[in-house]
Design an enzyme around this catalytic site. Sequence first.
Site, PDB file in Angstrom:
ATOM      1  N   TRP A   1       2.948   7.933  -2.479  1.00 17.40           N
ATOM      2  CA  TRP A   1       4.366   8.097  -2.810  1.00 17.40           C
ATOM      3  C   TRP A   1       4.516   9.014  -4.024  1.00 17.40           C
ATOM      4  CZ3 TRP A   1       7.459   7.227  -7.061  1.00 17.40           C
ATOM      5  CH2 TRP A   1       8.842   7.202  -6.841  1.00 17.40           C
TER       6      TRP A   1
ATOM      7  N   LEU B   1      10.148 -21.136  -5.112  1.00 19.83           N
ATOM      8  CA  LEU B   1       9.279 -20.190  -4.396  1.00 19.83           C
ATOM      9  C   LEU B   1       7.925 -20.136  -5.088  1.00 19.83           C
ATOM     10  CD1 LEU B   1       8.921 -17.641  -2.432  1.00 19.83           C
ATOM     11  CD2 LEU B   1       9.745 -16.264  -4.351  1.00 19.83           C
TER      12      LEU B   1
ATOM     13  N   ARG C   1      -5.038  -2.378   8.897  1.00 20.10           N
ATOM     14  CA  ARG C   1      -6.221  -3.216   8.680  1.00 20.10           C
ATOM     15  C   ARG C   1      -5.900  -4.252   7.606  1.00 20.10           C
ATOM     16  NH1 ARG C   1      -7.658   2.062   7.081  1.00 20.10           N
ATOM     17  NH2 ARG C   1      -7.334   2.349   4.848  1.00 20.10           N
TER      18      ARG C   1
ATOM     19  N   ASP D   1       0.828  -1.198   0.000  1.00 21.19           N
ATOM     20  CA  ASP D   1       0.000   0.000   0.000  1.00 21.19           C
ATOM     21  C   ASP D   1       0.866   1.253   0.000  1.00 21.19           C
ATOM     22  OD1 ASP D   1      -2.318   1.421  -0.060  1.00 21.19           O
ATOM     23  OD2 ASP D   1      -2.878   1.045   2.031  1.00 21.19           O
TER      24      ASP D   1
ATOM     25  N   HIS E   1       2.834   3.215  -8.988  1.00 18.90           N
ATOM     26  CA  HIS E   1       2.573   1.808  -9.310  1.00 18.90           C
ATOM     27  C   HIS E   1       3.766   1.192 -10.050  1.00 18.90           C
ATOM     28  CE1 HIS E   1      -1.401   2.302  -7.831  1.00 18.90           C
ATOM     29  NE2 HIS E   1      -1.875   2.997  -8.848  1.00 18.90           N
TER      30      HIS E   1
ATOM     31  N   GLU F   1       0.840 -13.570  12.112  1.00 14.50           N
ATOM     32  CA  GLU F   1       1.410 -12.436  12.826  1.00 14.50           C
ATOM     33  C   GLU F   1       1.373 -11.236  11.879  1.00 14.50           C
ATOM     34  OE1 GLU F   1       2.653 -12.402  15.996  1.00 14.50           O
ATOM     35  OE2 GLU F   1       2.009 -14.484  16.242  1.00 14.50           O
TER      36      GLU F   1
ATOM     37  N   GLY G   1       0.127   5.426  -4.502  1.00 16.96           N
ATOM     38  CA  GLY G   1      -0.452   6.709  -4.896  1.00 16.96           C
ATOM     39  C   GLY G   1       0.129   7.857  -4.085  1.00 16.96           C
TER      40      GLY G   1
ATOM     41  N   ARG H   1       1.978  -5.048   6.137  1.00 21.00           N
ATOM     42  CA  ARG H   1       1.256  -4.006   5.405  1.00 21.00           C
ATOM     43  C   ARG H   1       2.034  -2.704   5.504  1.00 21.00           C
ATOM     44  NH1 ARG H   1      -5.077  -2.593   4.594  1.00 21.00           N
ATOM     45  NH2 ARG H   1      -4.729  -0.852   3.174  1.00 21.00           N
TER      46      ARG H   1
ATOM     47  N   ARG I   1     -12.047   2.063  -8.707  1.00 18.16           N
ATOM     48  CA  ARG I   1     -11.205   3.254  -8.929  1.00 18.16           C
ATOM     49  C   ARG I   1     -11.494   3.831 -10.319  1.00 18.16           C
ATOM     50  NH1 ARG I   1      -5.271   2.624  -6.146  1.00 18.16           N
ATOM     51  NH2 ARG I   1      -6.053   1.983  -4.117  1.00 18.16           N
TER      52      ARG I   1
HETATM   53  C1  IPE Z   1      -1.391   0.217  -3.600  1.00 21.62           C
HETATM   54  O1  IPE Z   1      -1.193   1.593  -3.610  1.00 21.62           O
HETATM   55  C2  IPE Z   1      -1.553  -0.369  -4.985  1.00 21.62           C
HETATM   56  C3  IPE Z   1      -2.923  -0.753  -5.376  1.00 21.62           C
HETATM   57  C4  IPE Z   1      -3.969  -0.814  -4.587  1.00 21.62           C
HETATM   58  C5  IPE Z   1      -3.122  -1.136  -6.774  1.00 21.62           C
HETATM   59  P1  IPE Z   1      -2.411   2.608  -3.598  1.00 21.62           P
HETATM   60  O2  IPE Z   1      -2.774   2.910  -5.003  1.00 21.62           O
HETATM   61  O3  IPE Z   1      -3.504   2.088  -2.733  1.00 21.62           O
HETATM   62  O4  IPE Z   1      -1.739   3.887  -2.932  1.00 21.62           O
HETATM   63  P2  IPE Z   1      -2.411   4.933  -1.921  1.00 21.62           P
HETATM   64  O5  IPE Z   1      -3.022   4.148  -0.791  1.00 21.62           O
HETATM   65  O6  IPE Z   1      -3.422   5.706  -2.695  1.00 21.62           O
HETATM   66  O7  IPE Z   1      -1.259   5.765  -1.466  1.00 21.62           O
HETATM   67 MG    MG Z   2      -4.076   2.369  -0.754  1.00 22.27          MG
END
Ligand code: IPE
Ligand code: MG
Length: 225
Positions: free
Chosen positions: A7, A113, A172, A2, A19, A185, A5, A166, A53
Amino acid sequence: MDGNGRWAQLRGLPRYEGHKRGVEKVKEIIRAALRLKISVVTFYAFSIENWQRPKKEVEIIMELLENTLKKEKKNFISQGVRFKMIGNRYLMPENILSVIEETEQETSNCKELIAQFAISYSGRDEIIRAVKRLIKEGITPDIIDESLINSFLDTSGVAEPDLIIRTSGEQRLSNFLIWQSAYSEFYFTQTLWPDFTEDEFTEAILDFQKRQRRFGKVSEFTRAY
Ligand code: IPE
Ligand code: MG
């Protein structure tokens, strides 16, 4: 995985750039998992909820997925990485699904793997599909137990996660492996996925190794009453 976006937004870049860098991090963590002799790693790449989205972002993510698989297939094979998708295949665009299934087939004998990718995945949807299938197959209630349910899930035959990491500060599960994570864990970090590194991955595993897992029992070192 996560925080792609955020970043990008922090740098004034389009979300797509986050991405793209996220994909590089998947490759880095696969290499690390191979070095650490981990047997299964699962990446939550795209949830069923993510279909909501904006169309443009979904298109870009799907394109990235398709191109990455086409490019990485030979590296998976040479590194011994078995690629598997978990998730709802009915919701996938046909052309992308065929690339996914081709990659699954061509890496099916890889033994180092298992790299599971949760794509168009939600844990509740996985359970619903499993229940539908077991009813269709005429399974009688008496024989339903945990191992039978396991065998109807997308993760059938693959070990459940010991550790779930995460990134990006959210604490969550967001519908990830909700059945399989009963005794997992958790490791939460503020680091955004595009900034995650092999070092931090190792740190998470070292942290995990210090924990005591009792699975609801008492420790063998606990004095009896
Ligand atoms: C995770 O990054 C990648 C996908 C869900 C595809 P996000 O796109 O959720 O990034 P944020 O949470 O908006 O920063
Ligand atoms: Mg996200």
